[in-house]
Design an enzyme around this catalytic site. Structure first.
Site, PDB file in Angstrom:
ATOM      1  N   ASN A   9     -58.015  43.408  21.677  1.00  0.00           N
ATOM      2  CA  ASN A   9     -58.007  42.819  23.020  1.00  0.00           C
ATOM      3  C   ASN A   9     -58.515  43.896  23.988  1.00  0.00           C
ATOM      4  OD1 ASN A   9     -57.431  41.682  25.498  1.00  0.00           O
ATOM      5  ND2 ASN A   9     -55.206  41.895  25.321  1.00  0.00           N
ATOM      6  N   LYS A  11     -59.100  43.624  27.023  1.00  0.00           N
ATOM      7  CA  LYS A  11     -58.605  43.412  28.395  1.00  0.00           C
ATOM      8  C   LYS A  11     -59.782  43.512  29.380  1.00  0.00           C
ATOM      9  CE  LYS A  11     -54.252  45.294  26.896  1.00  0.00           C
ATOM     10  NZ  LYS A  11     -52.874  45.549  27.246  1.00  0.00           N
ATOM     11  N   HIS A  95     -50.819  35.798  26.773  1.00  0.00           N
ATOM     12  CA  HIS A  95     -50.615  37.253  26.698  1.00  0.00           C
ATOM     13  C   HIS A  95     -49.620  37.632  27.800  1.00  0.00           C
ATOM     14  CE1 HIS A  95     -51.333  41.530  27.134  1.00  0.00           C
ATOM     15  NE2 HIS A  95     -51.798  41.505  25.897  1.00  0.00           N
ATOM     16  N   GLU A  97     -49.531  39.851  29.923  1.00  0.00           N
ATOM     17  CA  GLU A  97     -50.111  40.157  31.243  1.00  0.00           C
ATOM     18  C   GLU A  97     -50.463  38.874  31.996  1.00  0.00           C
ATOM     19  OE1 GLU A  97     -53.049  42.916  29.768  1.00  0.00           O
ATOM     20  OE2 GLU A  97     -51.401  44.228  29.172  1.00  0.00           O
ATOM     21  N   GLU A 166     -45.509  40.136  20.578  1.00  0.00           N
ATOM     22  CA  GLU A 166     -45.790  41.375  21.301  1.00  0.00           C
ATOM     23  C   GLU A 166     -44.624  41.675  22.244  1.00  0.00           C
ATOM     24  OE1 GLU A 166     -50.190  42.245  21.718  1.00  0.00           O
ATOM     25  OE2 GLU A 166     -49.823  40.641  23.131  1.00  0.00           O
ATOM     26  N   GLY A 172     -48.928  48.834  25.652  1.00  0.00           N
ATOM     27  CA  GLY A 172     -49.532  49.909  26.453  1.00  0.00           C
ATOM     28  C   GLY A 172     -48.575  51.039  26.800  1.00  0.00           C
ATOM     29  N   SER A 211     -48.760  48.712  21.138  1.00  0.00           N
ATOM     30  CA  SER A 211     -48.994  50.125  20.793  1.00  0.00           C
ATOM     31  C   SER A 211     -49.205  50.355  19.299  1.00  0.00           C
ATOM     32  CB  SER A 211     -47.847  51.002  21.315  1.00  0.00           C
ATOM     33  OG  SER A 211     -47.798  50.934  22.732  1.00  0.00           O
TER      34      SER A 211
HETATM   35  C1  PEP Z   1     -52.165  44.038  23.946  1.00  0.00           C
HETATM   36  O1  PEP Z   1     -52.707  44.126  25.032  1.00  0.00           O
HETATM   37  O2  PEP Z   1     -52.077  42.926  23.406  1.00  0.00           O
HETATM   38  C2  PEP Z   1     -51.633  45.238  23.323  1.00  0.00           C
HETATM   39  C3  PEP Z   1     -50.919  45.098  22.235  1.00  0.00           C
HETATM   40  O3  PEP Z   1     -51.910  46.426  23.925  1.00  0.00           O
HETATM   41  P1  PEP Z   1     -51.608  47.895  23.310  1.00  0.00           P
HETATM   42  O4  PEP Z   1     -52.063  47.882  21.871  1.00  0.00           O
HETATM   43  O5  PEP Z   1     -52.401  48.816  24.165  1.00  0.00           O
HETATM   44  O6  PEP Z   1     -50.142  48.111  23.420  1.00  0.00           O
END
Ligand code: PEP
Length: 248
Positions: A9, A11, A95, A97, A166, A172, A211
């Site tokens: 992703n 973003k 997601h 966000e 997630e 992040g 992460s």
């Molecule tokens: C994400 O944005 O779905 C995500 C898992 O980000 P990160 O791997 O940076 O934690």
């Protein structure tokens, strides 16, 4: 057998040059050490370019959002059929966000899943608890609510769906759920799907996100119900993303 799947992703990152360079580098690194399915969810404006660049590769391109509506006076929105026309395969829906920064709630998200499926896209429906939920022991309630909203719709095609767990506190932040902790949530999600349809529950892929890096991917992907990853930050780096894919 569920084929492992790793989706990056990006973003709101990148540029035309970045898109071209990273996709070329990824393609050049794909070898027989990678047996998972691979996806990249790029910003809307780079999707057409990305699908052309990956025409002859195994990487399938996705979007990060889609409108719940099919057409009309919805300024700024992008419909599922428009995405399909560009060669899009996956679409992230819900997601964290989108849920937290843009107030997207379960009801609209389920409509987005339906819109995506009827246009022939494969939705990746994301769920996860916040840090407060986690600390107050509400993880399973939150997941039951988010997954339950989806399963409550009789029209959702469980055979053309990917789920992603997630934990919001892991996205992040450099923090991850332990493999055992993540496995428990994945098994719980699969059990929820099973209540609705046993065969779909066995086939649906449930990705872990939050992460994931080359040094923790192997232990997460080694869990029975973790079928791959949704990768944010590490998907912007070819070496890291390839290493994660090799471990899936
Ligand atoms: C994400 O944005 O779905 C995500 C898992 O980000 P990160 O791997 O940076 O934690």
């Amino acid at each position: 057998m569920r084929q492992p799947l790793v989706i990056g992703n990006w973003k709101m990152n990148g540029s035309l040059v970045f898109t071209e360079e990273l996709l070329h580098t990824l393609e050049a690194r794909i070898d027989d050490k990678i047996s998972c399915e691979m996806g990249i969810c790029a910003p809307f404006v780079y999707i057409k370019f990305a699908t052309e660049l990956t025409k002859r590769s195994v990487i399938k391109i996705g979007a990060q959002n889609v409108s719940e509506f099919s057409a009309g006076a919805y300024t700024g929105e992008v419909s599922a059929s428009m995405l399909k026309e560009l060669g899009t395969h996956w679409v992230l829906i819900g997601h964290s966000e989108r849920r937290s920064l843009f107030n997207e709630a379960n009801t609209a998200l389920v409509q987005k899943v339906l819109a995506a499926q009827s246009a022939g896209l494969t939705p990746v429906y994301c769920v996860g608890e916040t840090e407060d939920d986690y600390k107050s022991g509400k993880t399973f309630n939150v997941i039951a609510d988010q997954v339950g909203a989806l399963l409550g719709s009789a029209d959702v095609d469980l055979n053309n769906l990917v789920l992603a767990y997630e934990p919001v506190w892991a996205i992040g932040t450099g923090l991850t759920a332990s493999p055992e902790e993540a496995q428990k949530v994945h098994a719980f999600i699969r059990a929820l799907v099973k209540e609705k349809n046993i065969e779909s529950a066995d086939g649906v892929r449930i990705l872990y996100g939050g992460s994931v890096k080359p040094d923790n991917a192997g232990s997460l992907f080694g869990q029975n119900d973790i079928d791959g990853g949704l990768i944010g930050g590490a998907s912007l780096d070819a070496d890291a993303f390839v290493s994660i894919c090799q471990q899936a």
